[in-house]
Scaffold this motif. Structure first.
Motif, PDB file in Angstrom:
ATOM      1  N   VAL A   1       0.390  -3.911  -7.119  1.00 61.97           N
ATOM      2  CA  VAL A   1       1.671  -3.313  -7.495  1.00 61.97           C
ATOM      3  C   VAL A   1       2.572  -4.456  -7.952  1.00 61.97           C
TER       4      VAL A   1
ATOM      5  N   VAL B   1       7.014   3.839  -7.178  1.00 58.30           N
ATOM      6  CA  VAL B   1       5.650   3.748  -6.652  1.00 58.30           C
ATOM      7  C   VAL B   1       5.671   4.130  -5.181  1.00 58.30           C
TER       8      VAL B   1
ATOM      9  N   ILE C   1       1.520  -0.163 -11.535  1.00 60.83           N
ATOM     10  CA  ILE C   1       0.318  -0.173 -10.690  1.00 60.83           C
ATOM     11  C   ILE C   1      -0.851  -0.585 -11.567  1.00 60.83           C
TER      12      ILE C   1
ATOM     13  N   CYS D   1       5.708   3.186 -13.906  1.00 61.41           N
ATOM     14  CA  CYS D   1       6.379   4.218 -13.121  1.00 61.41           C
ATOM     15  C   CYS D   1       7.861   3.909 -12.985  1.00 61.41           C
TER      16      CYS D   1
ATOM     17  N   LEU E   1       9.311   0.476  -4.458  1.00 64.64           N
ATOM     18  CA  LEU E   1       8.062   0.751  -3.747  1.00 64.64           C
ATOM     19  C   LEU E   1       8.377   1.350  -2.378  1.00 64.64           C
TER      20      LEU E   1
END
Length: 391
Positions: free
Chosen positions: A129, A155, A139, A152, A281
């Motif tokens: 990541v 994540v 990713i 993204c 994240l």
């Protein structure tokens, strides 16, 4: 590839999050490094809290669960050769639990995802990541022999203790808390109808035992064994004899025996990493926390995490506010630590520590008698077992 939410891990946490996001109109991609057959056969938890049952029903994933699952209104604590029933509805205002295996939850969510949802890639192994501190994390993963990237906005790591998501948290920010227990569980599946209508948690001088079930014709049972035990060292006859001894009770109760179809050994430990977020994240389920199975909390904590996260993501998309995303880690960790404490209590109260003294054993029995004799103590157990409110 590009998506709003990249989800690493196609277990119950990742699949349920994807389902919740689908219902909210938020696109996502799920990456699962195993193949579909493996994911649908992984033997894990089998007890669903009231809140988990409600969440599955609310997102349209409860039809088969309601048809095939077994509603349980209590458990039995067995010690000193006597059984003591804890009645959940009378102690919790009507809450109960559902016996429905995690494998079946996963099958239901996979079927819904493939029929109605967005991409679900099997044999797609996330390897890194990157850029979680910025607005467009990536990713990196392999799929069908190719290295690929998924860009993204968010994540979510639902890829368990050994996954890459947890390792993407900077070590300087990561705080880890852990307890390793001096015993394991030898678990079996047996093709025999359960010998009980509700789960039995047995405390014995010989060690802990648990009688559970998967269906009306399949029993799931566990024995406390030393760490490092090889399941092949336990013959079927030896397992049944030991279960008989630990479940022994005055009266005419009988343990039914049948063909054992699966044996495995599970180490017991408690583990939490904080925080559950770094930039864009987010961690959920076993990527952030592990509990010993005695309290039946692992799957249910994962569900709680993703329900909280889905609401925060929906709020963010609707309003642009990140307030709920900013609160995600603290919100989840309050419930995580409550569940960790309950699981620790159930584990230490019911298992026989190889180094414990006769004094320690008497304290365990005193605590168990208090639960059996005190409405207040029984209520505390029932409220935690059936599940505290999510959020």
């Amino acid at each position: 590839m590009r998506t709003t939410v990249g989800i690493i891990g196609g277990g119950p946490a990742g699949l349920l999050l994807a389902r919740l996001l689908d219902r909210a109109g938020i696109d996502s991609v799920v990456l699962e490094h195993r193949d579909r057959a493996y994911v649908e056969e992984r033997q894990r938890a089998g007890i669903l809290e009231q809140g988990t049952v409600d969440a599955l029903r609310a997102c349209g994933a409860g039809e088969r669960m309601d048809r095939e699952g077994l509603v349980h209104h209590g458990i039995e604590l067995r010690f000193d050769r006597r059984g003591h029933r804890i009645d959940f509805p009378s102690l919790t205002g009507g809450r109960s639990v559902m016996v429905y295996a995690q494998t079946e939850v996963v099958k239901d969510l996979i079927a819904l995802r493939l029929a109605e949802g967005g991409p679900l890639l099997f044999e797609a192994e996330a390897v890194a990541v990157e850029g979680a501190e910025g607005d467009n994390p990536v990713i990196r993963f392999t799929h069908e022999g190719r290295e690929r990237t998924l860009s993204c906005d968010i994540v979510v790591g639902c890829d368990g203790f050994h996954g890459v998501a947890r390792e993407a948290l900077p070590e300087a920010e990561r705080r880890v808390y852990e307890r390793v227990y001096p015993y394991s569980w030898l678990g079996i599946l047996a093709d025999v109808p359960p010998s009980c209508e509700e789960l039995i948690y047995a405390h014995s001088p010989r060690g802990f035992a648990l009688h559970s079930m998967r269906t009306p014709t399949v029993s799931r049972l566990y024995l406390q064994v030393p760490n490092g035990t090889d399941p092949d060292d336990w013959s079927d006859e030896r397992i049944w004899d030991e279960l008989d001894a630990r479940f022994a009770v005055d009266g005419d109760w009988r343990l039914e025996r049948g063909p054992i179809t699966q044996k495995s050994v599970t180490p017991m430990r408690s583990w939490v990493t904080e925080p559950m977020r770094h930039g864009r994240l987010f961690l959920a389920g076993d990527a952030a926390h592990i509990v010993p199975p005695t309290g039946a909390k692992g799957l249910n904590l994962a569900v709680s995490d993703v329900v909280v996260l889905a609401k925060a993501l929906e709020h963010w998309r609707a309003t642009g506010s990140e307030d709920l995303l900013d609160a995600y880690s603290d919100t989840c960790l309050r419930r995580v630590w409550r569940a960790e404490h309950f699981s620790y209590f159930m584990t230490t109260a019911l298992h026989t520590d190889p180094d414990q003294s006769p004094f320690d054993g008497k304290l365990q029995l005193s605590q168990l008698h208090r639960i059996a004799d005190s409405t207040a103590a029984a209520t505390e157990l029932a409220e935690n077992y059936t599940g505290l409110p999510i959020g």
